[in-house]
Write an enzyme that holds these catalytic residues in place. Structure first.
Site, mmCIF file in Angstrom:
data_model
loop_
_atom_site.group_PDB
_atom_site.id
_atom_site.type_symbol
_atom_site.label_atom_id
_atom_site.label_comp_id
_atom_site.label_asym_id
_atom_site.label_seq_id
_atom_site.Cartn_x
_atom_site.Cartn_y
_atom_site.Cartn_z
ATOM 1 N N SER A 260 7.959 6.009 3.405
ATOM 2 C CA SER A 260 7.639 4.496 4.242
ATOM 3 C C SER A 260 8.871 4.916 4.547
ATOM 4 O O SER A 260 10.739 5.278 4.345
ATOM 5 C CB SER A 260 7.341 3.981 2.653
ATOM 6 N N TYR B 140 9.634 -2.163 -4.523
ATOM 7 C CA TYR B 140 8.602 -0.779 -3.377
ATOM 8 C C TYR B 140 10.090 0.214 -2.628
ATOM 9 O O TYR B 140 9.852 1.003 -2.798
ATOM 10 C CB TYR B 140 8.212 -1.472 -2.441
HETATM 11 N N1 LIG Z 1 0.009 0.805 4.878
HETATM 12 C C1 LIG Z 1 1.583 0.373 5.127
HETATM 13 O O1 LIG Z 1 2.058 0.296 6.085
HETATM 14 C C2 LIG Z 1 2.253 1.455 4.982
HETATM 15 C C3 LIG Z 1 3.767 2.335 5.232
HETATM 16 C C4 LIG Z 1 4.240 2.782 4.626
HETATM 17 C C5 LIG Z 1 3.673 3.767 3.637
HETATM 18 N N2 LIG Z 1 3.078 3.177 3.087
HETATM 19 C C6 LIG Z 1 2.186 4.371 1.848
HETATM 20 O O2 LIG Z 1 0.866 5.206 1.857
HETATM 21 C C7 LIG Z 1 0.425 5.188 0.702
HETATM 22 C C8 LIG Z 1 -0.484 5.012 0.794
HETATM 23 O O3 LIG Z 1 -0.703 3.019 1.552
HETATM 24 P P1 LIG Z 1 -2.520 1.786 1.991
HETATM 25 O O4 LIG Z 1 -2.014 1.242 2.838
HETATM 26 O O5 LIG Z 1 -2.987 3.531 2.341
HETATM 27 O O6 LIG Z 1 -2.831 1.439 0.592
HETATM 28 P P2 LIG Z 1 -3.828 1.073 0.391
HETATM 29 O O7 LIG Z 1 -4.150 0.155 -0.682
HETATM 30 O O8 LIG Z 1 -5.411 1.399 1.974
HETATM 31 O O9 LIG Z 1 -4.358 2.756 -0.759
HETATM 32 C C9 LIG Z 1 -3.924 2.541 -2.028
HETATM 33 C C10 LIG Z 1 -4.640 3.416 -3.049
HETATM 34 O O10 LIG Z 1 -3.757 3.319 -4.093
HETATM 35 C C11 LIG Z 1 -4.742 3.991 -4.451
HETATM 36 N N3 LIG Z 1 -3.697 3.605 -5.831
HETATM 37 C C12 LIG Z 1 -2.822 1.775 -6.942
HETATM 38 N N4 LIG Z 1 -3.271 2.284 -7.426
HETATM 39 C C13 LIG Z 1 -3.087 2.848 -8.100
HETATM 40 C C14 LIG Z 1 -3.337 3.585 -9.729
HETATM 41 N N5 LIG Z 1 -2.008 3.151 -10.631
HETATM 42 N N6 LIG Z 1 -3.786 4.551 -9.613
HETATM 43 C C15 LIG Z 1 -4.497 5.095 -9.222
HETATM 44 N N7 LIG Z 1 -5.041 4.598 -7.848
HETATM 45 C C16 LIG Z 1 -3.931 4.507 -7.372
HETATM 46 C C17 LIG Z 1 -5.423 2.720 -4.387
HETATM 47 O O11 LIG Z 1 -6.790 2.520 -5.293
HETATM 48 C C18 LIG Z 1 -6.099 2.863 -3.304
HETATM 49 O O12 LIG Z 1 -6.826 3.300 -2.680
HETATM 50 C C19 LIG Z 1 1.398 4.248 -0.699
HETATM 51 O O13 LIG Z 1 2.485 4.877 -0.560
HETATM 52 C C20 LIG Z 1 2.139 2.963 0.483
HETATM 53 O O14 LIG Z 1 3.537 3.355 -0.227
HETATM 54 C C21 LIG Z 1 1.590 2.429 3.655
#
Ligand SMILES: NC(=O)c1ccc[n+]([C@@H]2O[C@H](COP(=O)([O-])OP(=O)(O)OC[C@H]3O[C@@H](n4cnc5c(N)ncnc54)[C@H](O)[C@@H]3O)[C@@H](O)[C@H]2O)c1
Length: 249
Positions: free
Chosen positions: A131, A144
């Site tokens: 991120s 985080y």
């Molecule tokens: N959305 C943003 O703005 C953003 C920005 C930068 C980085 N990220 C990173 O991208 C990645 C994905 O995020 P996203 O925004 O797509 O989130 P999201 O909530 O849409 O998806 C996350 C997924 O991880 C799964 N998950 C959560 N806990 C879990 C566990 N204990 N075991 C197995 N699976 C698990 C959830 O069920 C979900 O399907 C994360 O690492 C997040 O930190 C997101």
């Protein structure tokens, strides 16, 4: 679409939703057989079915269960993640530990499980969805930000050890992406910043970005796809921002 992953196996954690689901689609379109790993069984199965892959229903916070794991995959996308927003003095200790187990311990254990097979085949791609918070901090996100900074270190060590075996490791560093993870934190952000929820997007999430919109999941996935492709063989130990200019400040 470039079929650079034909005959390869890919594993995407958190592949049931958001960025992970977009990555599963991208890697499958490039020819990979994709395993969608997620604690959300129904979501994982739906995405797996859509991309002609398979689901692995797993709670990645149960890290001890991963200690003896062996993974047969050529591409590993460490993506699963959660968010907790709170000032440090109020941060619930078990919330901090949970974030670190899912977002730092589990990636270590999956890399550890996948490397022997990658080394044997002389080829592997580890992509860690970090991120902008892997590079810079924001208040109220101690768990985080520290987990993502740790992931950056893990990725670099993987790159150094994997290089001679044909294995690269990179981080991808998005700003705010339009996913459920972001939608879920609107109310919490409003509370800790003391502003109305309607102002969180402009005043908190897009405040630092030069391009004033959310990143789309498919944009992150396209970068991940390229990083697994033949033109990226010399890209390792690096962190690729996709943050609308946030980290240029
Ligand atoms: N959305 C943003 O703005 C953003 C920005 C930068 C980085 N990220 C990173 O991208 C990645 C994905 O995020 P996203 O925004 O797509 O989130 P999201 O909530 O849409 O998806 C996350 C997924 O991880 C799964 N998950 C959560 N806990 C879990 C566990 N204990 N075991 C197995 N699976 C698990 C959830 O069920 C979900 O399907 C994360 O690492 C997040 O930190 C997101």
């Amino acid at each position: 679409m470039n079929a650079s992953l034909t005959g390869r196996r890919a594993l995407v954690t958190g592949g049931a939703s958001g960025i992970g689901a977009a990555c599963a689609r991208e890697l499958a379109a490039r020819g990979a057989h994709v395993t969608v790993a997620d604690v959300d069984g129904d979501g994982a199965k739906a995405v797996a079915q859509e991309v002609g892959g398979e689901a692995w229903v797993v709670d990645l916070s149960d890290t001890r269960a991963l200690d003896d794991l062996r993974l047969d995959t050529d591409v590993l996308v460490n993506n699963a993640g959660i968010q907790r927003v709170s000032p440090l003095q109020d941060f619930v200790p078990d919330d901090f530990r949970l974030v670190h187990r899912i977002m730092l311990e589990a990636p270590f254990l999956l890399v550890r499980a996948a490397l022997p097979g990658m080394y044997e085949r002389g080829w592997g791609r580890v992509v860690n969805i970090s991120s902008v918070h892997g590079l810079v901090a924001s208040p109220f996100k101690s768990a985080y930000v520290s987990a993502k900074h740790g992931l950056e270190g893990l990725s670099k060590v993987t790159a150094l050890e994997g290089g001679e075996h044909g294995v690269t490791s990179v981080c991808v560093n998005p700003g705010y992406v339009r996913t459920p993870l972001v939608e879920k934190q609107m109310a919490e952000q409003a509370r800790v910043h003391g502003i109305p929820e309607s102002e969180v997007l402009a005043r908190v999430m897009l405040a630092e970005s030069a391009v004033k919109r959310l990143v789309e999941p498919h944009e992150v996935a396209a970068l991940v796809g390229w990083l697994t492709g033949p033109d990226a063989a010399m890209v390792s130990g690096a962190s690729w921002t996709i943050d609308g200019g946030w980290s240029a400040r």
